[in-house]
Design a protein around this motif. Structure first.
Motif, short mmCIF file in Angstrom:
data_model
loop_
_atom_site.label_atom_id
_atom_site.label_comp_id
_atom_site.label_asym_id
_atom_site.label_seq_id
_atom_site.Cartn_x
_atom_site.Cartn_y
_atom_site.Cartn_z
N ARG A 152 -5.50 -39.96 -11.95
CA ARG A 152 -5.78 -39.56 -13.34
C ARG A 152 -7.24 -39.12 -13.49
NH1 ARG A 152 -5.08 -43.47 -16.99
NH2 ARG A 152 -4.76 -45.23 -15.65
N ALA A 153 -8.14 -39.83 -12.81
CA ALA A 153 -9.56 -39.44 -12.87
C ALA A 153 -9.76 -38.08 -12.20
CB ALA A 153 -10.41 -40.51 -12.17
N ARG A 154 -9.04 -37.88 -11.09
CA ARG A 154 -9.17 -36.61 -10.38
C ARG A 154 -8.70 -35.44 -11.27
NH1 ARG A 154 -6.69 -32.97 -7.93
NH2 ARG A 154 -4.62 -33.81 -8.37
N ARG A 155 -7.55 -35.66 -11.94
CA ARG A 155 -7.00 -34.60 -12.81
C ARG A 155 -7.92 -34.28 -13.98
NH1 ARG A 155 -0.83 -36.78 -13.34
NH2 ARG A 155 -0.22 -36.45 -11.19
N ARG A 156 -8.45 -35.33 -14.63
CA ARG A 156 -9.34 -35.10 -15.78
C ARG A 156 -10.60 -34.34 -15.36
NH1 ARG A 156 -8.55 -37.39 -21.20
NH2 ARG A 156 -6.65 -36.21 -21.45
N THR A 157 -11.14 -34.70 -14.18
CA THR A 157 -12.36 -34.05 -13.69
C THR A 157 -12.07 -32.56 -13.47
OG1 THR A 157 -12.85 -36.11 -12.54
CG2 THR A 157 -14.16 -34.22 -11.92
N GLU A 158 -10.95 -32.30 -12.83
CA GLU A 158 -10.55 -30.92 -12.53
C GLU A 158 -10.37 -30.12 -13.82
OE1 GLU A 158 -9.73 -27.66 -10.43
OE2 GLU A 158 -10.63 -29.52 -9.71
N GLU A 159 -9.69 -30.75 -14.79
CA GLU A 159 -9.40 -30.11 -16.09
C GLU A 159 -10.72 -29.71 -16.79
OE1 GLU A 159 -6.70 -32.68 -18.32
OE2 GLU A 159 -7.70 -32.03 -20.15
N LEU A 160 -11.70 -30.64 -16.78
CA LEU A 160 -12.98 -30.36 -17.43
C LEU A 160 -13.72 -29.26 -16.68
CD1 LEU A 160 -14.17 -33.97 -18.30
CD2 LEU A 160 -13.57 -32.17 -19.92
N ARG A 161 -13.71 -29.34 -15.35
CA ARG A 161 -14.42 -28.32 -14.56
C ARG A 161 -13.84 -26.94 -14.81
NH1 ARG A 161 -15.47 -31.87 -9.10
NH2 ARG A 161 -17.15 -33.12 -10.00
N GLN A 162 -12.52 -26.89 -14.96
CA GLN A 162 -11.89 -25.59 -15.22
C GLN A 162 -12.32 -25.04 -16.58
OE1 GLN A 162 -7.67 -25.71 -14.62
NE2 GLN A 162 -7.89 -25.80 -12.40
N GLY A 164 -15.27 -25.37 -17.60
CA GLY A 164 -16.70 -25.10 -17.49
C GLY A 164 -17.56 -26.28 -17.91
N ILE A 165 -16.94 -27.47 -18.07
CA ILE A 165 -17.71 -28.67 -18.45
C ILE A 165 -18.02 -29.45 -17.17
CG2 ILE A 165 -17.68 -30.84 -19.78
CD1 ILE A 165 -15.70 -29.47 -21.72
N GLU A 166 -19.33 -29.67 -16.93
CA GLU A 166 -19.74 -30.38 -15.72
C GLU A 166 -19.21 -31.83 -15.77
OE1 GLU A 166 -20.57 -31.15 -12.30
OE2 GLU A 166 -20.69 -29.06 -12.97
N ALA A 167 -18.59 -32.27 -14.68
CA ALA A 167 -17.97 -33.60 -14.74
C ALA A 167 -18.17 -34.37 -13.44
CB ALA A 167 -16.48 -33.42 -15.01
N ASP A 168 -18.57 -35.64 -13.59
CA ASP A 168 -18.76 -36.51 -12.44
C ASP A 168 -17.56 -37.46 -12.37
OD1 ASP A 168 -20.04 -38.16 -10.46
OD2 ASP A 168 -20.44 -39.56 -12.09
N MET A 169 -16.84 -37.43 -11.23
CA MET A 169 -15.56 -38.13 -11.17
C MET A 169 -15.70 -39.66 -11.35
SD MET A 169 -12.37 -37.29 -8.89
CE MET A 169 -12.10 -38.40 -7.58
N SER A 170 -16.77 -40.25 -10.82
CA SER A 170 -16.87 -41.71 -10.94
C SER A 170 -17.14 -42.10 -12.40
CB SER A 170 -17.94 -42.29 -10.01
OG SER A 170 -19.14 -41.65 -10.26
N ARG A 171 -17.91 -41.25 -13.10
CA ARG A 171 -18.17 -41.51 -14.52
C ARG A 171 -16.86 -41.37 -15.32
NH1 ARG A 171 -22.28 -40.83 -18.71
NH2 ARG A 171 -21.36 -42.23 -20.22
N ILE A 172 -16.10 -40.34 -14.98
CA ILE A 172 -14.83 -40.10 -15.67
C ILE A 172 -13.87 -41.26 -15.43
CG2 ILE A 172 -12.78 -38.59 -15.73
CD1 ILE A 172 -14.59 -36.43 -16.12
N ALA A 173 -13.84 -41.76 -14.18
CA ALA A 173 -12.96 -42.89 -13.84
C ALA A 173 -13.33 -44.10 -14.69
CB ALA A 173 -13.06 -43.21 -12.36
N ALA A 174 -14.64 -44.34 -14.85
CA ALA A 174 -15.09 -45.50 -15.64
C ALA A 174 -14.73 -45.30 -17.11
CB ALA A 174 -16.60 -45.67 -15.48
N ASP A 175 -14.91 -44.08 -17.62
CA ASP A 175 -14.58 -43.78 -19.02
C ASP A 175 -13.08 -43.97 -19.27
OD1 ASP A 175 -17.13 -43.24 -19.73
OD2 ASP A 175 -16.88 -41.07 -19.98
N ILE A 176 -12.27 -43.48 -18.33
CA ILE A 176 -10.81 -43.60 -18.48
C ILE A 176 -10.41 -45.07 -18.49
CG2 ILE A 176 -8.62 -43.29 -17.23
CD1 ILE A 176 -9.35 -40.50 -16.59
#
Ligand code: DC
Length: 229
Positions: A152-162, A164-176
């Motif tokens: 889920r963290a991987r998908r959200r990171t990818e979605e944001l990057r697509q 154009g929003i810079e995204a750090d996967m470990s931060r996203i995992a913690a937020d999720i």
């Protein structure tokens, strides 16, 4: 006769939006992303400077907000008081605030009322956290989508990057993880699987495969006698 309602619930990053969009497109149904509505209230709270502890003020703000989904160039966009907020509601700040905002009972009451109105004629694919449990407990098709926390963290990171929003996967995992805990443990309409929802674990499935499975459920219900007209 009314067309069916397809209710899709699940935690952040389970693939609900992508799948719901595909299902709606293929069936010619309307797609409603209810998370976007909570995000729009969060954005309005951020801009107003109201503190998250001021529930009465936030409820009043949610009640006054004119929220509409409109198709622009075949893409669904969300307008809040006439402003297209489709991108603005995806910032990390709006994302983070959307969870505590969605725990406020007055906000939920208001948005559930709007969501029921949007779906009253059926022919709708609505996704969120409480669609099968609270918004449409009698929905003909209920699905609970999930996937491992890493996926889920991987998908959200990818979605944001697509986007154009810079995204750090470990931060996203913690937020999720934080949002999941808050969304599942809140008092009002917590995230949980409806007893009659079909659980789909999507780790090793493409969005198309998940959509196929949901359309199969939809068509099976139609054969059982529910109208799809
Ligand atoms: O699906 P999302 O990440 O865009 O949702 C944003 C927030 O809104 C999330 O923290 C959960 C909340 N939400 C909710 O409480 N009920 C819904 N039906 C949809 C979203």
């Amino acid at each position: 006769m009314r067309k069916p309602i397809i209710a899709i619930d699940g935690p952040a990053g389970a693939g609900k939006s992508t799948v719901a969009r595909i299902v709606a497109e293929r069936l010619g149904y309307i797609y409603i992303d209810t998370g976007a509505m909570y995000r729009a209230v969060a954005l309005a709270v951020l801009r107003s400077g109201i503190s998250i502890s001021e529930h009465a003020k936030i409820t009043a703000l949610a009640k006054a907000l004119d929220l509409r989904f409109e198709k622009v160039d075949n893409e669904q966009r969300l307008f809040s008081d006439g402003e297209d907020v489709t991108e603005a509601i995806r910032t990390p700040e709006a994302t983070r605030l959307s969870s505590p905002v969605s725990a406020i009972r007055g906000v939920r009451n208001r948005l559930v009322e709007l969501q029921r109105k949007m779906g009253e004629c059926g022919g709708i694919v609505m996704e969120g956290r409480d669609i099968g449990t609270v918004v449409f407990p009698n929905a003909e098709i209920k699905v609970f989508l999930t996937a491992s926390a890493e996926e889920r963290a991987r998908r959200r990171t990818e979605e944001l990057r697509q986007k154009g929003i810079e995204a750090d996967m470990s931060r996203i995992a913690a937020d999720i993880a934080e949002r999941d805990l808050r969304d599942s443990s809140r008092v009002h309409a917590p995230l949980k699987q409806a007893p009659d929802a079909v659980l789909i674990e999507t780790d090793n499935m493409t969005a198309e495969q998940v959509a196929d499975a949901i359309i199969e459920l939809h068509n099976a219900r139609a054969i059982e006698g529910c109208s799809t007209q």
